[in-house]
Write an enzyme that holds these catalytic residues in place. Sequence first.
Site, short mmCIF file in Angstrom:
data_model
loop_
_atom_site.label_atom_id
_atom_site.label_comp_id
_atom_site.label_asym_id
_atom_site.label_seq_id
_atom_site.Cartn_x
_atom_site.Cartn_y
_atom_site.Cartn_z
N LYS A 15 0.86 -1.19 0.00
CA LYS A 15 0.00 0.00 0.00
C LYS A 15 0.89 1.23 0.00
O LYS A 15 1.83 1.31 0.79
CB LYS A 15 -0.84 -0.01 1.27
CG LYS A 15 -2.32 -0.07 1.00
CD LYS A 15 -3.12 0.09 2.28
CE LYS A 15 -4.54 0.39 1.88
NZ LYS A 15 -5.51 -0.54 2.23
N SER A 17 0.71 5.78 -0.58
CA SER A 17 -0.18 6.86 -0.15
C SER A 17 -1.47 6.85 -0.96
O SER A 17 -2.53 7.17 -0.45
CB SER A 17 0.46 8.22 -0.37
OG SER A 17 1.82 8.18 -0.15
N ASP A 155 11.90 10.61 -6.26
CA ASP A 155 11.36 9.90 -5.10
C ASP A 155 12.13 8.60 -4.87
O ASP A 155 11.53 7.57 -4.58
CB ASP A 155 9.87 9.64 -5.31
CG ASP A 155 9.14 9.34 -4.00
OD1 ASP A 155 9.68 9.69 -2.93
OD2 ASP A 155 8.05 8.75 -4.05
#
Length: 880
Positions: A15, A17, A155
């Site tokens: 999972k 955001s 990222d």
Amino acid sequence: MASAGNYTAEKEIGKGSFATVYRGHLTSDKSQHVAIKEVSRAKLKNKKLLENLEIEIAILKKIKHPHIVGLIDCERTSTDFYLIMEYCALGDLTFLLKRRKELMENHPLLRTVFEKYPPPSENHNGLHRAFVLSYLQQLASALKFLRSKNLVHRDIKPQNLLLSTPLIGYHDSKSFHELGFVGIYNLPILKIADFGFARFLPNTSLAETLCGSPLYMAPEILNYQKYNAKADLWSVGTVVFEMCCGTPPFRASNHLELFKKIKRANDVITFPSYCNIEPELKELICSLLTFDPAQRIGFEEFFANKVVNEDLSSYELEDDLPELESKSKGIVESNMFVSEYLSKQPKSPNSNLAGHQSMADNPAELSDALKNSNILTAPAVKTDHTQAVDKKASNNKYHNSLVSDRSFEREYVVVEKKSVEVNSLADEVAQAGFNPNPIKHPTSTQNQNVLLNEQFSPNNQQYFQNQGENPRLLRATSSSSGGSDGSRRPSLVDRRLSISSLNPSNALSRALGIASTRLFGGANQQQQQQQITSSPPYSQTLLNSQLFHELTENIILRIDHLQHPETLKLDNTNIVSILESLAAKAFVVYSYAEVKFSQIVPLSTTLKGMANFENRRSMDSNAIAEEQDSDDAEEEDETLKKYKEDCLSTKTFGKGRTLSATSQLSATFNKLPRSEMILLCNEAIVLYMKALSILSKSMQVTSNWWYESQEKSCSLRVNVLVQWLREKFNECLEKADFLRLKINDLRFKHASEVAENQTLEEKGSSEEPVYLEKLLYDRALEISKMAAHMELKGENLYNCELAYATSLWMLETSLDDDDFTNAYGDYPFKTNIHLKSNDVEDKEKYHSVLDENDRIIIRKYIDSIANRLKILRQKMNHQN
Ligand SMILES: Nc1ncnc2c1ncn2[C@@H]1O[C@H](COP(=O)(O)OP(=O)(O)OP(=O)(O)O)[C@@H](O)[C@H]1O
């Protein structure tokens, strides 16, 4: 989800955001494994997030590289996006770093790999040099490819570095390298994933957008400065450091602290003494972790670096190949994701404590341990529904354990992301300048507010710089301080400096601060003193409620559209009234949270508590053990002094409180039974969470309006509101985070006090549930009763007016039925908020505890208090 186009989903494996990731397969061929990333459109209300996802899709479609996770297909429905991706059965790099011990016990392939390439030490999470270099080279290869396409990832972090099974599709080093792979062919293969934030570089304006996860973020991003592709090199440095040492190079509770820490390090990177890294690698890490991007190693130099190009063939294991190959095949055939090998056995209470001990061996893990431990985080109050969930959960222990273990990462990242978004938007709004032709907003027109109707343009910033203590501004603020009557209110000139925590050196900020005072009030010293010494529970709300006269004049008109402001069509005329309404709601909840906070953490305790809070994130395990032994033997070190100075200059906590008054409150708090202390903390956390949720919603509304509007300028009034919302958001986040640790400590002490033979559930369920709606309702009635008393006695009518308004906004807020616990994706602050759902599948959803009858009663109260307020205002007008 069951299927997406030609693919069938099997099991949730991760999972993020915004997404849930499933393992799946091609419906027509079960042996074709895929990962399906499901992103619900509902989560992408913000145009920018939708744009990010479309970018991820567009980028992944274009690029094919052996060290980048490939996009196979993409399905769109009216409710969701499904990205069908290459499946990486070994999960992401965090599994190797954080769950190594368990993987060595349970995962057949990884056990063998770790036996062949043993970690340098049992006492930290670092990896064997072969892993470090192989992954460094694979990262470099992927980055080189991205550079050639003018892409910056933005990222890079362990969660986005996925690992695929080695030796599938090739058998030896030669065929491995011929396929374009680099590094060691018999180790799990690293692949960069998650291109949601990647951008094509030439689009420099977008490259300024803030994103990423704080622990791995370059300092220039943390400091909201412009940045370029070199930010990725910083992130590579942090990941390589973590692979060597087991923890990231810098850790902090929020991105601002992280930035300060990096800056303070002054380019001196401290490698823990247990890490034995050769000089060339150390040098490379240091050149990647250079604060100033201009001084940081460049891409060409990085790609040409000796370590990055080292021949790793001596690490390749010809003899052990058959064993590794058969285990790799076994993993593929078993179709089990890495998490399915973890923690199959439910942990006993004792093993939780043991877990602490072993985690504490690694200092950086301690705060995670404190947060994630069941013993410290009480489960939600048991209802039929939660019991049903528990039953289901026990069948799913390994999965839950993984989820809980990783929840800290997510919470931290998600909350930080939200925080970065809020701050960057506020900066963008502040920097964009003011509309030279301001719209006449209803409230500003009514109030004839000289300051806020001032004609501003970016060039007019000069105006503030030249004026310094601008007499015109002061006149504007002081003359408007009396509101429409011009006389009854205390002078705002006295108060204007006490509210602003904006950087005083910035003239524009100072002006905004003054305007903010104008809107939201502050307190002069004398009033603050009175508040503390008389200290009725409602006084703080009153004292800070200057805003209400302005924000509540249209209260009844506005209330109707407050429930779902995000669905409103926003334009320049209604944005102010919507933001003001939300600000007023946030303000009453925040003020109430502050009352609780001041009972729990008065100034003197705050100093020590905050210092501990900071230290806990950096101290070693021995120091933590000592700290638990002697709570009070805290040395007043530099951090503590710094906090004291900050607090006394009213920049952080304790605004307007005196030491003596707050230590009285502290004494009261410390005399409470532990369970009541926990309750008080829970109440404060719930209130801060609600305030955060409203503030975050307000920023969401601002963001929608801002990015939809063509013209990037706004009135000073909007700007002031946005800066206030940001300031309060940061403050609530900091305080809630602080309370979360505080409550963990209290729970820990409480748990060790209760009988040994009680189960964890019994310990947890001894906590009283907290109902936000009830808190607000009780408080609102208390305040309105007090207002009625004051009115009857003919006391200060202005205070009565504020009290009625506070009460109205509180009742209005209690009627919200949106999920404030989910403001950040998952629960950022675990607490025992009551959930009232009978639907197991619906377990994540927050349900208001109010039923329709309760709502009718509350609405009646709202009507009658609004009526009283109307009469009072008529009386006041008459008197004047
Ligand atoms: N292709 C894949 N194969 C196997 N596991 C995957 C794959 N993609 C994602 N995962 C798992 O799912 C997790 C969540 O992935 P996702 O890309 O949604 O979020 P993230 O990058 O961790 O978080 P965020 O989006 O918040 O930055 C990953 O950390 C990884 O463990």
